[in-house]
Design a protein around this motif. Structure first.
Motif, short mmCIF file in Angstrom:
data_model
loop_
_atom_site.label_atom_id
_atom_site.label_comp_id
_atom_site.label_asym_id
_atom_site.label_seq_id
_atom_site.Cartn_x
_atom_site.Cartn_y
_atom_site.Cartn_z
N GLY B 26 0.85 -1.33 -0.04
CA GLY B 26 -0.04 -0.06 -0.01
C GLY B 26 0.88 1.34 0.17
O GLY B 26 0.48 2.42 -0.46
N VAL B 27 1.93 1.39 0.62
CA VAL B 27 2.87 2.51 0.71
C VAL B 27 2.27 3.84 1.17
O VAL B 27 2.86 4.94 1.17
CB VAL B 27 3.39 2.58 -0.73
N ALA B 28 1.08 3.75 1.57
CA ALA B 28 0.54 5.00 2.20
C ALA B 28 0.46 6.26 1.28
O ALA B 28 1.06 7.33 1.54
CB ALA B 28 1.18 5.36 3.56
N CYS B 29 -0.33 6.13 0.31
CA CYS B 29 -0.27 7.08 -0.96
C CYS B 29 -0.49 8.56 -0.24
O CYS B 29 -0.84 8.92 0.49
CB CYS B 29 -1.61 6.52 -1.92
N CYS B 30 0.25 9.38 -1.17
CA CYS B 30 0.56 10.71 -1.59
C CYS B 30 -0.22 11.69 -0.70
O CYS B 30 -0.95 12.53 -1.40
CB CYS B 30 -0.31 10.76 -3.13
N ALA B 31 0.04 12.02 0.41
CA ALA B 31 -0.31 13.16 1.23
C ALA B 31 0.84 14.24 1.33
O ALA B 31 1.86 13.53 1.68
CB ALA B 31 -1.25 13.02 2.15
N PRO B 32 0.70 15.25 0.84
CA PRO B 32 2.12 16.24 1.13
C PRO B 32 2.84 16.28 2.46
O PRO B 32 3.80 16.81 2.54
CB PRO B 32 1.57 17.22 0.35
N LEU B 33 2.21 15.86 3.52
CA LEU B 33 2.60 15.73 4.89
C LEU B 33 2.74 17.34 5.38
O LEU B 33 2.15 17.50 6.56
CB LEU B 33 4.13 15.12 4.81
N THR B 34 3.25 18.28 4.74
CA THR B 34 3.28 19.34 5.12
C THR B 34 2.22 20.36 4.47
O THR B 34 2.28 21.66 4.48
CB THR B 34 4.56 20.35 4.94
N ARG B 35 1.18 19.88 4.36
CA ARG B 35 -0.03 20.33 4.02
C ARG B 35 -1.15 20.68 4.94
O ARG B 35 -1.67 21.70 4.88
CB ARG B 35 -0.64 19.38 2.69
N GLU B 36 -1.53 19.56 5.43
CA GLU B 36 -2.53 19.63 6.36
C GLU B 36 -2.16 18.39 7.56
O GLU B 36 -1.36 17.57 7.25
CB GLU B 36 -4.30 19.42 5.92
N PRO B 37 -2.77 18.52 8.72
CA PRO B 37 -2.31 17.71 9.63
C PRO B 37 -2.66 16.24 9.41
O PRO B 37 -3.80 15.96 8.97
CB PRO B 37 -3.16 18.06 11.11
N LEU B 38 -2.08 15.37 9.74
CA LEU B 38 -2.19 13.74 9.37
C LEU B 38 -3.14 13.25 10.10
O LEU B 38 -3.09 13.62 11.39
CB LEU B 38 -0.89 13.28 9.27
N SER B 39 -4.03 12.57 9.87
CA SER B 39 -4.74 11.69 10.91
C SER B 39 -3.92 10.67 11.50
O SER B 39 -2.85 10.24 10.85
CB SER B 39 -6.01 11.03 10.05
N ALA B 40 -4.52 10.17 12.48
CA ALA B 40 -3.58 9.20 13.27
C ALA B 40 -3.46 7.84 12.60
O ALA B 40 -2.38 7.51 12.75
CB ALA B 40 -4.35 9.10 14.68
N GLU B 41 -4.45 7.59 11.82
CA GLU B 41 -4.38 6.56 11.07
C GLU B 41 -3.32 6.47 9.78
O GLU B 41 -2.70 5.68 9.65
CB GLU B 41 -5.72 5.98 10.57
N THR B 42 -3.54 7.65 9.15
CA THR B 42 -2.72 8.03 8.15
C THR B 42 -1.14 7.89 8.53
O THR B 42 -0.38 7.38 7.74
CB THR B 42 -2.79 9.15 7.64
N ALA B 43 -0.87 8.52 9.67
CA ALA B 43 0.29 8.69 10.14
C ALA B 43 1.05 7.34 10.48
O ALA B 43 2.11 6.89 10.27
CB ALA B 43 0.31 9.75 11.60
#
Lengths: 136, 136
Positions: B26-43
């Motif tokens: 799955g590699v945890a697709c494409c959120a820019p990280l410095t865009r908006e706060p990560l959810s606990a699950e995504t993190a």
DNA sequence: TCCTTCCATCGACATCTGTCGATGACCGAC
DNA sequence: GTCGGTCATCGACAGATGTCGATGGAAGGA
């Protein structure tokens, strides 16, 4: 909750950020990783920086700080959204600062943290595959 | 040493690599990280993948495999340059495969590993700062 | 001066992680 | 069928890591 927290009465000046060169810890500069075998020493340095961000709490801290107003945040802003105790948050922030991924600026009673974009970009450059580079 | 190891008598076909879509872990697709706060699950998902490469031995394994002839390598090719025991190398390779960063292809007695460029690029995209994107 | 607030450090604890030797499963050659 | 080689799994162990409560230092306000 952050009862007595400042909640918005701060200047929020945009800091100069990203130290010109040779700043902080080193970030293990620019080897494409999939280019030639890493030396044991280079791998150890890179791994130390990667270990700093390879943690859910620290990933969320980075994104929280980056997304915060003015690009900076104090500890009291981060405790509640993270759901961790203050010593734990302080510990994670220290790890990120020592890895060169955050800067700490103590102003009065508050300590303001800001991300170092160059450090994240350097990591991204190391991981990226050279195939994404059309200039070859 | 790899006394009876093949040492070059292998076809070394270039594998198709990079599974088209939805491959592996799955590699945890494409959120820019410095865009908006990560959810606990995504993190948590992102951290799991980052932990896989946040290790000196595994970083060297990735670069060794990528730099090897044909872009693939068997375990016996990796033990000596790494200086670790065969079970340890096998363990690290398993971690990388489960993270979707390597593929494993068993041909006869040998198991050939190859990097998944898309996985590394996805990680790089998450870490990169949007400031590097001129289209905004 | 005293108190409140913010933050860092300390010590303790449970858990995760990296490493190894021993063992077993599998494949191919003789 | 038997043997040699490759690789994965198992069990054990030391060390690193994440978390907390308690404590201490520093800055600012009453």
């Amino acid at each position: 909750m952050n009862a007595g927290c400042h909640t918005g009465d701060v200047p929020t000046r945009t800091l100069p950020l990203v130290p010109p060169a040779g700043g902080s810890a080193g970030v293990a500069c620019c080897a494409p990783l999939t280019r030639e075998p890493l030396s044991a020493e280079t791998a150890a340095t890179l791994a130390r920086t990667l270990k700093a961000i390879a943690d859910p709490a620290r990933l969320r801290l980075l994104s929280l700080v980056a997304a915060h107003e003015g690009g900076e945040a104090c500890v009291c802003d981060l405790i509640e959204p993270l759901g961790l105790s203050q010593p734990t948050v302080s510990h994670h922030l220290k790890v990120l600062v020592e890895a060169g991924l955050l800067t700490r600026d103590k102003r009065g009673v508050w300590a303001y943290f800001a991300v170092v974009p160059a450090a994240l970009d350097a990591l991204a450059a190391v991981l990226a595959t050279p195939a994404a580079d059309p200039a070859r």
